[in-house]
Design a protein around this motif. Structure first.
Motif, PDB file in Angstrom:
ATOM      1  N   GLU A 157       0.822  -1.210   0.000  1.00 50.33           N
ATOM      2  CA  GLU A 157       0.000   0.000   0.000  1.00 50.33           C
ATOM      3  C   GLU A 157       0.857   1.262   0.000  1.00 50.33           C
ATOM      4  O   GLU A 157       0.551   2.235  -0.709  1.00 50.33           O
ATOM      5  CB  GLU A 157      -0.926  -0.018   1.213  1.00 50.33           C
ATOM      6  CG  GLU A 157      -2.016  -1.084   1.128  1.00 50.33           C
ATOM      7  CD  GLU A 157      -2.822  -1.176   2.404  1.00 50.33           C
ATOM      8  OE1 GLU A 157      -3.785  -1.956   2.430  1.00 50.33           O
ATOM      9  OE2 GLU A 157      -2.488  -0.467   3.386  1.00 50.33           O
ATOM     10  N   GLU A 158       1.951   1.251   0.763  1.00 48.69           N
ATOM     11  CA  GLU A 158       2.790   2.444   0.838  1.00 48.69           C
ATOM     12  C   GLU A 158       3.596   2.658  -0.439  1.00 48.69           C
ATOM     13  O   GLU A 158       3.835   3.797  -0.854  1.00 48.69           O
ATOM     14  CB  GLU A 158       3.721   2.361   2.048  1.00 48.69           C
ATOM     15  CG  GLU A 158       2.997   2.458   3.379  1.00 48.69           C
ATOM     16  CD  GLU A 158       2.160   3.718   3.493  1.00 48.69           C
ATOM     17  OE1 GLU A 158       2.575   4.770   2.963  1.00 48.69           O
ATOM     18  OE2 GLU A 158       1.077   3.661   4.109  1.00 48.69           O
ATOM     19  N   ASN A 161       1.233   4.181  -2.958  1.00 54.97           N
ATOM     20  CA  ASN A 161       1.054   5.612  -2.675  1.00 54.97           C
ATOM     21  C   ASN A 161       2.261   6.417  -3.137  1.00 54.97           C
ATOM     22  O   ASN A 161       2.131   7.546  -3.614  1.00 54.97           O
ATOM     23  CB  ASN A 161       0.839   5.822  -1.173  1.00 54.97           C
ATOM     24  CG  ASN A 161      -0.532   5.362  -0.718  1.00 54.97           C
ATOM     25  OD1 ASN A 161      -1.480   5.335  -1.500  1.00 54.97           O
ATOM     26  ND2 ASN A 161      -0.639   4.970   0.551  1.00 54.97           N
ATOM     27  N   ASP A 164       2.152   6.951  -6.709  1.00 52.72           N
ATOM     28  CA  ASP A 164       1.052   7.899  -6.932  1.00 52.72           C
ATOM     29  C   ASP A 164       0.053   7.422  -8.001  1.00 52.72           C
ATOM     30  O   ASP A 164       0.162   7.769  -9.189  1.00 52.72           O
ATOM     31  CB  ASP A 164       1.590   9.275  -7.319  1.00 52.72           C
ATOM     32  CG  ASP A 164       0.520  10.359  -7.194  1.00 52.72           C
ATOM     33  OD1 ASP A 164      -0.660  10.003  -6.977  1.00 52.72           O
ATOM     34  OD2 ASP A 164       0.850  11.542  -7.314  1.00 52.72           O
ATOM     35  N   THR A 166      -2.865   8.420  -8.371  1.00 50.80           N
ATOM     36  CA  THR A 166      -3.827   9.469  -8.733  1.00 50.80           C
ATOM     37  C   THR A 166      -3.426  10.224  -9.993  1.00 50.80           C
ATOM     38  O   THR A 166      -4.230  10.985 -10.542  1.00 50.80           O
ATOM     39  CB  THR A 166      -3.968  10.481  -7.571  1.00 50.80           C
ATOM     40  OG1 THR A 166      -2.715  11.151  -7.372  1.00 50.80           O
ATOM     41  CG2 THR A 166      -4.364   9.765  -6.283  1.00 50.80           C
TER      42      THR A 166
END
Length: 379
Positions: A157-158, A161, A164, A166
């Motif tokens: 998960e990290e 993130n 990125d 998004t």
């Protein structure tokens, strides 16, 4: 004695007579038999005898040859590429395996966290992203570790993130108001830029888009021929100019032709440039300005060699200042590549990695997906 001479003379005459008879028989045997005339009845019309065939065969070069239409290849669709490329990338996932090994220790002391930092920095992730990731891992594992949270889940998960998810990684290959999308592909020498253009054309054809390629690398003699070979395989035409000609002129004509034909996308290959040669970089800016007299450039792809590490970041920054880079295509992201360059280059430019190349195959270029990339790193 007279009677003896008479006997000899008679014997000689007899021999001559026999020899003459044999010659007559042989002569008769060699004589051709006369051809009998055809038997006819009154009223029959006889056809004239056939004339000998005097036709001279035409030389091979003068014969009309049938046009051989080559069978066009059907490129692999992007969705199926991700599975295959993920498997290939997983083979070099030393970063993920190293992190899992350290984080799975019974005791996460300062020496372990220092080893984790060293591993991340060695993977070209960069100082600031490394510090952010280590801090978040420390916090989550301290809070959630006692609750039995799986280390692999937290790390996955990290890392996602950090990459990125998004960011908008879609390729802008369509224009507005019926105009073609224009993709300008830039980069330094040796990054695999022309090959990337050819592979990108295959992706677009697989999505049923009409494509036109512009061979604006006029300084390298083999560049236009190489691009032509890529285009022939999938039925895509290439606009080219004279060797050593003006690259901006070739790009202008290609986009103009694309507008006139109503094609979906024009992909422009440019000459490789050194980021420290201001004259060459200025010329690249000119190419972009000239193109936009016909249609707006919808995507500027910077091709980077993933194995160059931090040097690739310097290249990326200079190119971005000249032509406003909108996406990164990372080539050679396998084997010796360290993976962390994905994070570093995105942080450096603020633009996403959109394409990754993981091999020499014709369809070894795929859209970048953050989750699939991290899963491949973790193995």
């Amino acid at each position: 004695m007279e009677w003896l001479y008479l006997v000899i003379a008679l014997a000689v005459l007899a021999v001559l007579a026999v020899a003459g008879g044999i010659g007559l028989v042989v002569g008769r045997g060699r004589r051709a038999r006369p051809v009998e005339p055809p038997r006819t009845t009154p009223g029959d019309v006889l056809a004239p005898p056939e004339a000998p065939d005097t036709t001279v065969a035409e030389p091979e070069a003068e014969r009309e040859h049938a046009v051989v239409v080559p069978t066009l290849e059907r490129p692999e669709r992007p969705a199926s590429r991700l599975v295959r490329l993920r498997q290939r990338l997983a083979g070099s996932g030393t970063l993920g395996r190293g992190l899992l090994g350290l984080l799975s220790r019974d005791k996460l002391d300062e020496d372990t966290w220092e080893a984790i930092e060293d591993l991340l920095l060695g993977a070209d992730i960069g100082v600031q992203p490394t510090q952010e990731l280590v801090e978040r891992l420390r916090t989550r594992l301290r809070v959630e570790g006692d609750a039995g949270t799986d280390v692999r889940t937290v790390l996955r998960e990290e890392l996602i993130n950090l990459v990125d998810p998004t960011m908008d990684r879609s390729l802008h290959v369509s224009g507005a108001d019926g105009e073609p999308g224009v993709v300008l592909v830039v980069g330094v020498n040796g990054t695999g830029k022309t090959t990337t253009v050819g592979k990108l054309a295959r992706i677009l054809v697989a999505e049923d888009r009409s494509v036109l390629l512009a061979a604006a690398d006029t300084f390298r003699a083999a560049a236009a021929d190489q691009l032509g070979t890529w285009g022939e395989r999938v039925g895509v035409e290439v606009v080219r100019g004279p060797e050593g000609g003006d690259p901006a002129s070739v790009a202008f004509e290609a986009v103009k032709e694309g507008v006139d034909r109503g094609v979906d996308t024009v992909v422009v290959d440019t000459a490789g440039r050194l980021q420290n040669k201001q004259g060459l970089m200025d010329e690249l800016g000119k190419v972009k300005r000239v193109i936009e007299k016909q249609a707006p450039v919808t995507e500027v792809l910077l091709v980077l060699d993933a194995t160059t590490g931090q040097n690739g970041l310097i290249q990326a920054k200079v190119f971005s200042e000249v032509v406003d880079v909108t996406g990164i295509a990372l080539t050679k992201l396998d084997g010796s590549a360290k993976g962390g360059i994905v994070v570093a280059v995105q942080r450096q430019l603020g633009v996403p990695v959109k394409l990754v190349g993981l091999g020499e195959g014709r369809d070894d270029l795929a859209p970048f997906d953050a989750a699939a990339f991290v899963d491949a790193l973790l193995g």
